[in-house]
Enzyme design. Structure first.
Site, PDB file in Angstrom:
ATOM      1  N   ARG A 310       0.977  33.376 -73.346  1.00  0.00           N
ATOM      2  CA  ARG A 310       0.314  34.680 -73.412  1.00  0.00           C
ATOM      3  C   ARG A 310       1.373  35.784 -73.362  1.00  0.00           C
ATOM      4  O   ARG A 310       2.065  35.929 -72.357  1.00  0.00           O
ATOM      5  CB  ARG A 310      -0.662  34.852 -72.251  1.00  0.00           C
ATOM      6  CG  ARG A 310      -1.794  33.818 -72.223  1.00  0.00           C
ATOM      7  CD  ARG A 310      -2.834  34.093 -73.298  1.00  0.00           C
ATOM      8  NE  ARG A 310      -3.780  32.994 -73.441  1.00  0.00           N
ATOM      9  CZ  ARG A 310      -4.904  32.868 -72.739  1.00  0.00           C
ATOM     10  NH1 ARG A 310      -5.213  33.776 -71.830  1.00  0.00           N
ATOM     11  NH2 ARG A 310      -5.707  31.860 -72.958  1.00  0.00           N
ATOM     12  N   GLU A 312       1.451  38.799 -72.613  1.00  0.00           N
ATOM     13  CA  GLU A 312       0.883  39.935 -71.882  1.00  0.00           C
ATOM     14  C   GLU A 312       1.927  40.446 -70.888  1.00  0.00           C
ATOM     15  O   GLU A 312       2.394  39.695 -70.040  1.00  0.00           O
ATOM     16  CB  GLU A 312      -0.385  39.506 -71.147  1.00  0.00           C
ATOM     17  CG  GLU A 312      -1.495  39.040 -72.087  1.00  0.00           C
ATOM     18  CD  GLU A 312      -2.669  38.423 -71.330  1.00  0.00           C
ATOM     19  OE1 GLU A 312      -2.539  38.205 -70.105  1.00  0.00           O
ATOM     20  OE2 GLU A 312      -3.693  38.160 -71.964  1.00  0.00           O
ATOM     21  N   ARG A 318      -0.896  37.035 -60.350  1.00  0.00           N
ATOM     22  CA  ARG A 318      -1.674  35.934 -60.924  1.00  0.00           C
ATOM     23  C   ARG A 318      -1.465  35.712 -62.423  1.00  0.00           C
ATOM     24  O   ARG A 318      -2.150  34.907 -63.022  1.00  0.00           O
ATOM     25  CB  ARG A 318      -3.159  36.162 -60.652  1.00  0.00           C
ATOM     26  CG  ARG A 318      -3.767  37.378 -61.342  1.00  0.00           C
ATOM     27  CD  ARG A 318      -5.262  37.427 -61.076  1.00  0.00           C
ATOM     28  NE  ARG A 318      -5.934  38.448 -61.844  1.00  0.00           N
ATOM     29  CZ  ARG A 318      -7.254  38.560 -61.947  1.00  0.00           C
ATOM     30  NH1 ARG A 318      -8.029  37.696 -61.333  1.00  0.00           N
ATOM     31  NH2 ARG A 318      -7.791  39.527 -62.655  1.00  0.00           N
ATOM     32  N   HIS A 319      -0.516  36.435 -63.023  1.00  0.00           N
ATOM     33  CA  HIS A 319      -0.276  36.286 -64.455  1.00  0.00           C
ATOM     34  C   HIS A 319       1.099  35.686 -64.736  1.00  0.00           C
ATOM     35  O   HIS A 319       2.081  36.020 -64.071  1.00  0.00           O
ATOM     36  CB  HIS A 319      -0.378  37.644 -65.164  1.00  0.00           C
ATOM     37  CG  HIS A 319      -1.773  38.149 -65.298  1.00  0.00           C
ATOM     38  ND1 HIS A 319      -2.342  38.994 -64.373  1.00  0.00           N
ATOM     39  CD2 HIS A 319      -2.718  37.913 -66.242  1.00  0.00           C
ATOM     40  CE1 HIS A 319      -3.587  39.278 -64.748  1.00  0.00           C
ATOM     41  NE2 HIS A 319      -3.843  38.633 -65.873  1.00  0.00           N
ATOM     42  N   GLU A 464     -10.791  34.994 -61.020  1.00  0.00           N
ATOM     43  CA  GLU A 464     -11.252  34.135 -62.129  1.00  0.00           C
ATOM     44  C   GLU A 464     -10.264  32.998 -62.385  1.00  0.00           C
ATOM     45  O   GLU A 464      -9.052  33.223 -62.428  1.00  0.00           O
ATOM     46  CB  GLU A 464     -11.409  34.996 -63.392  1.00  0.00           C
ATOM     47  CG  GLU A 464     -11.805  34.210 -64.618  1.00  0.00           C
ATOM     48  CD  GLU A 464     -10.667  34.119 -65.621  1.00  0.00           C
ATOM     49  OE1 GLU A 464     -10.451  32.998 -66.125  1.00  0.00           O
ATOM     50  OE2 GLU A 464      -9.997  35.126 -65.887  1.00  0.00           O
ATOM     51  N   SER A 467     -12.578  30.462 -67.942  1.00  0.00           N
ATOM     52  CA  SER A 467     -13.377  31.250 -68.867  1.00  0.00           C
ATOM     53  C   SER A 467     -13.892  30.304 -69.947  1.00  0.00           C
ATOM     54  O   SER A 467     -13.136  29.482 -70.468  1.00  0.00           O
ATOM     55  CB  SER A 467     -12.538  32.365 -69.489  1.00  0.00           C
ATOM     56  OG  SER A 467     -13.336  33.198 -70.288  1.00  0.00           O
ATOM     57  N   ARG A 515      -3.344  28.656 -61.324  1.00  0.00           N
ATOM     58  CA  ARG A 515      -4.224  29.591 -60.622  1.00  0.00           C
ATOM     59  C   ARG A 515      -5.179  28.847 -59.689  1.00  0.00           C
ATOM     60  O   ARG A 515      -5.448  29.291 -58.576  1.00  0.00           O
ATOM     61  CB  ARG A 515      -4.997  30.448 -61.632  1.00  0.00           C
ATOM     62  CG  ARG A 515      -5.607  31.679 -60.995  1.00  0.00           C
ATOM     63  CD  ARG A 515      -6.254  32.602 -62.006  1.00  0.00           C
ATOM     64  NE  ARG A 515      -5.291  33.339 -62.815  1.00  0.00           N
ATOM     65  CZ  ARG A 515      -5.624  34.310 -63.650  1.00  0.00           C
ATOM     66  NH1 ARG A 515      -6.896  34.659 -63.798  1.00  0.00           N
ATOM     67  NH2 ARG A 515      -4.706  34.939 -64.352  1.00  0.00           N
TER      68      ARG A 515
END
Length: 541
Positions: A310, A312, A318-319, A464, A467, A515
């Site tokens: 990812r 991002e 948490r990323h 979360e 998903s 996670r």
């Protein structure tokens, strides 16, 4: 008549040639005596030194020292024990390989070693013993650097009192032989003992060296040696095993999809572009396309454990830019809740498996990261399932403005977790029926309200972890949704064509392994649950 020679006269001293004085003769005699005594003293000292050396011959030299470099020269096949099994070998001579975590000499006749293997440690004692352990052997053992790897032979002995500094507290090894397998070249950035201290220990009156997360990650190999990290990554492996075992027992097939793709899976903004010969390729954001195409290929139920990328630029707790995805996809017979319920059963199987099979490892982690045990519903009432609207209503009741809930922020997610825990006494719950605007192009719309979707997220401790959704399996509807989300169907022709050939209704989900582990153990930062984490600021080690 020959001339006769007169008798020779004694030689007469010439004027100015006087002999040694009496004082000079005494001085010379005194000096000679001094030299004689010095020579006798030196000879005596040499004799005594030789006697002392003879008395201190290192009779134990074959019982200690550095071993030759292991080049697989021989294979004696001697049994080597694990520290964890020592209580079953009391009174026996054992052989084991371990690291020296710490050492403590007492005088020149005794040294204590704390030996470590992964999550287990034991105290070992080396003491001068006639004909068995020499002073030289004790001195050498005391000089071993922390983190040296040694081969130890000794007798496993029951202790009279528990040894608090060792995880195996009722056994002590009385060493008879100790050899160095691998030493330390340089200086350790921090001690493993410091790195293993509880996070709260810095609040005590005793001053300890606190090892910061950044320092740990920069020296990850040393950090991973801690008993806490040994337990964390045993638990990480367990999550993968439990995931795989549950799905295999429910008719799923493990697949392995490519991580190089010709188009972005979800959106170009969060995808890594890489050069691919004369063109470009993208690192897979998930195995989403491959999973769905496998369903179109009649695989019915598939799962994968593999890396996810990812792009991002999120520097949060948490990323990560690369993590391990636990993904599954399955055909639907009637309703997408079939998928949601299977995912729920799978996660609860993981939770109970960790709790029941890995109690020791969880306790090791909790010594450094104290936390309440993770709670989930196991009774007939089942897992708490809230609609997106119901979740928003809980937050509104607590004072969160309605206009802030078009998308639930990370802050409000955590607040919801606290409210759910207080009201329902569970750390684990599901939110269903997310707004269509918040989901990817391949998500199936709700049949009654097209602004909603047949999608769900799963949460642990207010964050979360999964998903998922029912996917669109009709090519015409799929193309319409792709265009509405700014994705050109022509850029993903092989994917769309898979549905033109006929595909059953299906759905699935994707879980972040790290996670799940972080939240189950409450490690507070996802990097602690990743072997060598990757984020926007870290590409090594």
């Amino acid at each position: 008549m020959a001339d006769t020679q007169p008798p020779s006269e004694p030689s007469q001293e010439q004027p100015g040639e006087a002999g040694p004085s009496k004082s000079e003769l005494k001085k010379r005699a005194k000096a000679a005596e001094k030299e004689k005594k010095a020579a006798e003293k030196a000879a005596k000292q040499q004799e005594m030194a030789q006697q002392k050396a003879d008395a201190e011959v290192d009779f134990a030299e074959q019982y200690y020292g550095a071993l030759p470099l292991n080049q697989s020269q021989s294979r004696p096949r001697r049994t080597r024990e694990q520290i964890a099994t020592l209580p079953s070998h009391i009174g026996e001579t054992v052989l084991l390989r371990a690291r020296v975590q710490t050492s403590r000499a007492q005088g020149n006749k005794m040294v204590f070693l704390n030996l470590r293997q992964r999550t287990d440690s034991v105290q070992a004692l080396l003491i001068v013993t006639p004909d068995k352990v020499s002073k030289q052997m004790v001195k050498w053992a005391a000089s071993l650097a922390d983190e040296s790897i040694v081969l130890v032979e000794g007798v496993a002995t029951k202790t009279q009192e528990p040894i608090k500094s060792a995880s195996v507290s009722d056994v002590e090894i009385h060493i008879t032989q100790i050899h160095l397998i691998s030493g330390i070249d340089g200086r350790l950035p921090f001690s493993v003992e410091d790195a293993n201290r509880p996070e709260t220990e810095g609040d005590t009156e005793v001053q300890y060296n606190r090892v910061l997360l950044e320092t740990r990650l920069n020296n990850r190999v040393i950090d991973l040696r801690t008993q806490t990290n040994q337990a964390v990554f045993k638990l990480q492996g367990a999550v993968g095993d439990l995931f795989r075992n549950y799905l295999s027992s429910h008719g799923f097939l493990e697949i392995h999809s490519p991580k190089l793709q010709g188009a972005a899976t979800e959106s170009g903004a969060s995808v890594f572009k890489v050069s691919y010969f004369k063109g470009d390729a993208f690192l897979a954001q998930s195995p989403q396309l491959a999973k769905q195409m496998a369903i179109a290929a009649d695989f019915e139920r598939v799962y994968e454990i593999g890396p996810v990328f990812r792009a991002e630029n999120a520097n949060t707790h948490r990323h990560m830019t690369e993590f391990i995805g636990l993904d599954l996809e399955m055909a639907i017979e009637e309703h997408y809740h079939e998928v949601m319920e299977l995912l729920d059963g799978m996660l609860k199987s993981i939770f109970s498996g960790l709790r029941d099979q890995y109690k020791k490892e969880i306790e090791v982690v909790q010594k450094q990261f104290p936390a309440d045990d993770f709670k989930w519903r196991e009774g007939p009432e089942g897992t708490l399932v809230l609609s997106y609207k119901e979740a928003c209503d809980i937050l509104i009741e607590d004072g969160v403005p309605k206009e802030d809930l078009d998308d639930i922020s990370t802050e409000n997610e955590k607040k919801l977790g606290r409210l759910v825990k207080a009201k329902y006494d569970t750390d684990y719950y599901i939110i269903d029926k997310f707004p269509m605007a918040l989901r990817p192009f391949y998500t199936m719309p709700d049949p009654e309200d097209p602004t909603l979707s047949n999608s769900y997220d799963f949460f642990m401790r207010g964050e979360e972890i999964l998903s998922g959704a029912q996917r669109i399996h009709d090519p015409q509807v799929l193309c319409e949704k792709m265009r509405s989300k700014g994705v050109d169907p022509e850029s993903m022709t092989p994917y769309v064509d898979a549905f033109r050939m006929g595909c059953p209704p299906h759905g699935g989900g994707g879980i972040g392994l790290e996670r799940v582990l972080m939240l189950f153990l409450k490690l507070n930062n996802i990097r602690r649950a990743s072997l060598f984490p990757r984020d926007p600021k870290r590409l090594e080690p």
